[in-house]
Structure formats: C-alpha cells, structure tokens
Write a protein that holds these residues in place. Structure first.
Motif, mmCIF file in Angstrom:
data_model
loop_
_atom_site.group_PDB
_atom_site.id
_atom_site.type_symbol
_atom_site.label_atom_id
_atom_site.label_comp_id
_atom_site.label_asym_id
_atom_site.label_seq_id
_atom_site.Cartn_x
_atom_site.Cartn_y
_atom_site.Cartn_z
ATOM 1 N N HIS A 111 0.838 -1.210 0.000
ATOM 2 C CA HIS A 111 0.000 0.000 0.000
ATOM 3 C C HIS A 111 0.863 1.247 0.000
ATOM 4 C CE1 HIS A 111 -2.144 3.406 1.760
ATOM 5 N NE2 HIS A 111 -3.196 2.925 1.133
ATOM 6 N N HIS A 112 1.843 1.310 0.879
ATOM 7 C CA HIS A 112 2.683 2.498 0.959
ATOM 8 C C HIS A 112 3.491 2.694 -0.327
ATOM 9 C CE1 HIS A 112 1.206 2.693 4.877
ATOM 10 N NE2 HIS A 112 2.299 2.581 5.600
ATOM 11 N N HIS A 113 3.960 1.595 -0.898
ATOM 12 C CA HIS A 113 4.706 1.671 -2.155
ATOM 13 C C HIS A 113 3.835 2.229 -3.285
ATOM 14 C CE1 HIS A 113 7.414 0.625 -5.390
ATOM 15 N NE2 HIS A 113 6.523 -0.186 -5.927
ATOM 16 N N GLN A 114 2.568 1.863 -3.283
ATOM 17 C CA GLN A 114 1.650 2.269 -4.356
ATOM 18 C C GLN A 114 0.972 3.607 -4.095
ATOM 19 O OE1 GLN A 114 -0.940 -1.130 -4.425
ATOM 20 N NE2 GLN A 114 0.709 -2.514 -5.050
ATOM 21 N N HIS A 115 1.050 4.131 -2.883
ATOM 22 C CA HIS A 115 0.377 5.390 -2.534
ATOM 23 C C HIS A 115 1.377 6.355 -1.895
ATOM 24 C CE1 HIS A 115 -2.940 2.467 -2.799
ATOM 25 N NE2 HIS A 115 -3.678 3.489 -3.161
ATOM 26 N N GLU A 116 2.289 6.844 -2.709
ATOM 27 C CA GLU A 116 3.318 7.746 -2.192
ATOM 28 C C GLU A 116 2.712 9.024 -1.626
ATOM 29 O OE1 GLU A 116 6.616 8.427 -4.748
ATOM 30 O OE2 GLU A 116 6.822 6.309 -5.308
ATOM 31 N N GLU A 117 1.559 9.430 -2.177
ATOM 32 C CA GLU A 117 0.935 10.658 -1.666
ATOM 33 C C GLU A 117 0.532 10.512 -0.204
ATOM 34 O OE1 GLU A 117 -2.423 8.097 -2.987
ATOM 35 O OE2 GLU A 117 -0.447 8.602 -3.788
ATOM 36 N N PHE A 118 0.181 9.297 0.213
ATOM 37 C CA PHE A 118 -0.156 9.059 1.619
ATOM 38 C C PHE A 118 1.063 9.306 2.500
ATOM 39 C CE2 PHE A 118 -0.069 5.933 5.159
ATOM 40 C CZ PHE A 118 -1.090 6.495 5.931
ATOM 41 N N ILE A 119 2.215 8.784 2.099
ATOM 42 C CA ILE A 119 3.439 8.963 2.865
ATOM 43 C C ILE A 119 3.794 10.443 2.947
ATOM 44 C CG2 ILE A 119 5.880 8.380 3.023
ATOM 45 C CD1 ILE A 119 3.929 6.029 3.463
ATOM 46 N N ARG A 120 3.706 11.134 1.835
ATOM 47 C CA ARG A 120 4.062 12.554 1.822
ATOM 48 C C ARG A 120 3.124 13.366 2.711
ATOM 49 N NH1 ARG A 120 4.794 11.783 -4.072
ATOM 50 N NH2 ARG A 120 7.015 11.473 -4.448
ATOM 51 N N MET A 121 1.834 13.034 2.690
ATOM 52 C CA MET A 121 0.894 13.775 3.528
ATOM 53 C C MET A 121 1.160 13.528 5.012
ATOM 54 S SD MET A 121 -2.802 13.945 1.652
ATOM 55 C CE MET A 121 -3.328 15.134 2.877
ATOM 56 N N VAL A 122 1.514 12.295 5.352
ATOM 57 C CA VAL A 122 1.859 12.006 6.750
ATOM 58 C C VAL A 122 3.124 12.764 7.149
ATOM 59 C CG1 VAL A 122 2.536 10.207 8.389
ATOM 60 C CG2 VAL A 122 0.711 9.766 6.735
ATOM 61 N N MET A 123 4.092 12.854 6.246
ATOM 62 C CA MET A 123 5.313 13.615 6.519
ATOM 63 C C MET A 123 4.989 15.100 6.733
ATOM 64 S SD MET A 123 7.781 11.781 3.677
ATOM 65 C CE MET A 123 9.211 12.838 3.938
ATOM 66 N N SER A 191 18.809 6.213 -2.906
ATOM 67 C CA SER A 191 19.204 5.901 -4.280
ATOM 68 C C SER A 191 20.322 6.833 -4.748
ATOM 69 C CB SER A 191 18.000 6.015 -5.216
ATOM 70 O OG SER A 191 17.013 5.047 -4.897
ATOM 71 N N LYS A 192 20.213 8.114 -4.436
ATOM 72 C CA LYS A 192 21.218 9.092 -4.870
ATOM 73 C C LYS A 192 22.531 8.922 -4.105
ATOM 74 C CE LYS A 192 18.432 11.241 -7.715
ATOM 75 N NZ LYS A 192 18.608 11.152 -9.192
ATOM 76 N N ILE A 193 22.435 8.731 -2.784
ATOM 77 C CA ILE A 193 23.644 8.644 -1.963
ATOM 78 C C ILE A 193 24.474 7.408 -2.299
ATOM 79 C CG2 ILE A 193 24.479 8.267 0.402
ATOM 80 C CD1 ILE A 193 22.123 10.050 1.340
ATOM 81 N N PHE A 194 23.797 6.283 -2.461
ATOM 82 C CA PHE A 194 24.521 5.014 -2.619
ATOM 83 C C PHE A 194 24.579 4.523 -4.065
ATOM 84 C CE2 PHE A 194 22.908 5.072 1.780
ATOM 85 C CZ PHE A 194 24.138 5.063 2.436
ATOM 86 N N GLY A 195 24.005 5.291 -4.985
ATOM 87 C CA GLY A 195 24.106 4.945 -6.400
ATOM 88 C C GLY A 195 23.388 3.672 -6.775
ATOM 89 N N LYS A 196 22.337 3.322 -6.004
ATOM 90 C CA LYS A 196 21.529 2.139 -6.291
ATOM 91 C C LYS A 196 20.065 2.554 -6.385
ATOM 92 C CE LYS A 196 24.711 -1.212 -5.666
ATOM 93 N NZ LYS A 196 25.044 -2.276 -6.628
ATOM 94 N N ASP A 197 19.395 2.050 -7.395
ATOM 95 C CA ASP A 197 17.971 2.358 -7.537
ATOM 96 C C ASP A 197 17.168 1.425 -6.641
ATOM 97 O OD1 ASP A 197 15.436 3.075 -8.256
ATOM 98 O OD2 ASP A 197 15.541 2.275 -10.302
ATOM 99 N N VAL A 198 16.978 1.839 -5.382
ATOM 100 C CA VAL A 198 16.259 0.969 -4.446
ATOM 101 C C VAL A 198 14.762 0.918 -4.755
ATOM 102 C CG1 VAL A 198 17.949 1.287 -2.606
ATOM 103 C CG2 VAL A 198 15.975 2.828 -2.740
ATOM 104 N N GLY A 199 14.320 1.729 -5.699
ATOM 105 C CA GLY A 199 12.928 1.670 -6.120
ATOM 106 C C GLY A 199 12.677 0.720 -7.266
ATOM 107 N N SER A 200 13.724 0.072 -7.756
ATOM 108 C CA SER A 200 13.564 -0.866 -8.867
ATOM 109 C C SER A 200 12.747 -2.076 -8.421
ATOM 110 C CB SER A 200 14.933 -1.325 -9.372
ATOM 111 O OG SER A 200 15.558 -2.153 -8.404
#
Length: 228
Positions: A111-123, A191-200
């Motif tokens: 759910h959290h992976h598919q609804h990024e807007e939810f995470i951002r709103m909680v932040m 992803s930016k810091i470690f040069g790995k696309d952890v969202g893949s």
C-alpha cells in the motif's frame, strides 16, 4: 442495501443535460487535493489549481470544505480511510496468526509503495506536529481498527504458543509502519547517496521479503524461528 447517491440534472450553457453528483464531486476534489498537498505541502497547495483540475470552482470547494485547511483535513482523513479499508478487506481473521501477520505486513508494504501521496501527507502532517490530525475524530476512530487487528493476531499467536510474550501491539504496529514508511520516504535519498535504484522492482521485492522477515523474527518465539 446501500443508499443511492442523490443526483440531479442541470442544463449547461449549450443546452445539454448534465448530471450533478455532489458526493462524487467532493470525492474527486479530495483526491486531486491530496496530490496537490502531497506535492506542495499545505501552504504551497493552491485552491485555484485544485479547482481547475477538478472543473469545479473555489466557491464550490469552500462551500464543501469551509477552508483550505478543512479540505486538507478531509484529504488526510480519506488517505487514512483507504489504508484501513484495505486492511479490512484482507480477511485474515481465520488465518493462523503467523500467516495473518505476514499478510498484514505485505499489505502495508504494498500500500505504501503504491500510494506515495499518503506517505508525503503524513510527513507534512508531522511537520505540523499533528496539529490538523488532532482536529479529526474521524482519523482517531479509523486507526483504532489498526491496533485492534494486531491485538487480535498477537493474542491468537500467544494462545497458540507461537509469539513471544510481553510485546505491545502498538509497538508492533510502529515497527511495521516504520519499515514500510521509510521504504517510500527515503527512497530517493538512498538511491542518490549510494548509487543504487532501491525503487527498482528487484530491490523492492527483496526489501518486501526482508520487511516481512524482520517483523516475524521480532514477534515469534526464538524456539519457533526454525520453522519460519
């Protein structure tokens, strides 16, 4: 039997008939507003933009929600409602406690992976120190079920001799949320810091398995881990 939504027809300027659906209009405004708040924050989101994207008007938005803050609270309530309704559809009451917990963790991760807007709103709401969430009795009531589900799973696991004693269901919920939340909130920086696309897809599948495994190992009795 559900009550049908009340609709009416009005004539548009070209003389054609147009269906008025107040509840559908309100829901559309809430969903678009959630995207705007998630992208721009409470202060940066603009009612003009929300009105344009929903083909409504500022006047209509203020009529339904009272203010931008009122619309923000409604969007926040809707975001939490979607999570809790998704959990309710899992139908885990009849499952063994270990399977029920696994399914709950998997759902939360997905759910959290598919609804990024939810995470951002909680932040964003945490930036505001929960000020607007505190105004909503709806959100408090919705989240009672989240703890209730974990309490039921944990109690059953204790009774079956599978889960270790002395854990707080609220803390179990915290750990599940923390792992699944961080997966979205810090994905870009990692992803930016470690040069790995952890969202893949491959990374996400690995992290999903590890998240389930970590929660299970936290809850299950040590002498039961061999069978997990």
């Amino acid at each position: 039997m559900s009550t049908p939504v009340s609709t009416s027809r009005t004539k548009s300027r070209d003389g054609t008939s147009r269906v008025q659906d107040p509840e559908g209009t309100k829901q559309n405004i809430i969903e678009v507003a959630a995207q705007e708040f998630a992208l721009n924050g409470l202060s940066g989101a603009r009612i003009d933009e929300i009105a344009a994207k929903t083909r409504s008007s500022k006047r209509m938005i203020y009529y339904y929600f009272g203010s931008k803050e009122g619309l923000y609270v409604s969007a926040l309530e809707n975001a939490y409602r979607q999570v809790r309704e998704g959990e309710a559809k899992l139908d885990i009451e009849g499952l063994p406690p270990l399977d029920a917990l696994k399914r709950l963790v998997e759902f939360t991760f997905d759910h959290h992976h598919q609804h990024e807007e939810f995470i951002r709103m909680v932040m964003i709401e945490n930036i505001h120190h929960g000020e607007f969430l505190e105004r909503s009795g709806v959100i408090r009531d919705l989240n009672v079920t989240a703890i209730g589900s974990i309490e039921a799973i944990y109690a059953k696991g204790l009774a079956d001799g599978v889960f270790r004693a002395g854990l707080d269901p609220l803390e179990i919920h915290w750990q599940i949320s923390a792992l699944c939340f961080f997966n979205v909130s810090n994905r870009a920086t990692f992803s930016k810091i470690f040069g790995k696309d952890v969202g893949s897809p491959a990374y996400q599948e690995s992290l999903r398995r590890q998240t389930v495994d970590m929660v299970i190992r936290f809850v299950v009795k040590a002498d039961e881990l061999g069978g997990v």
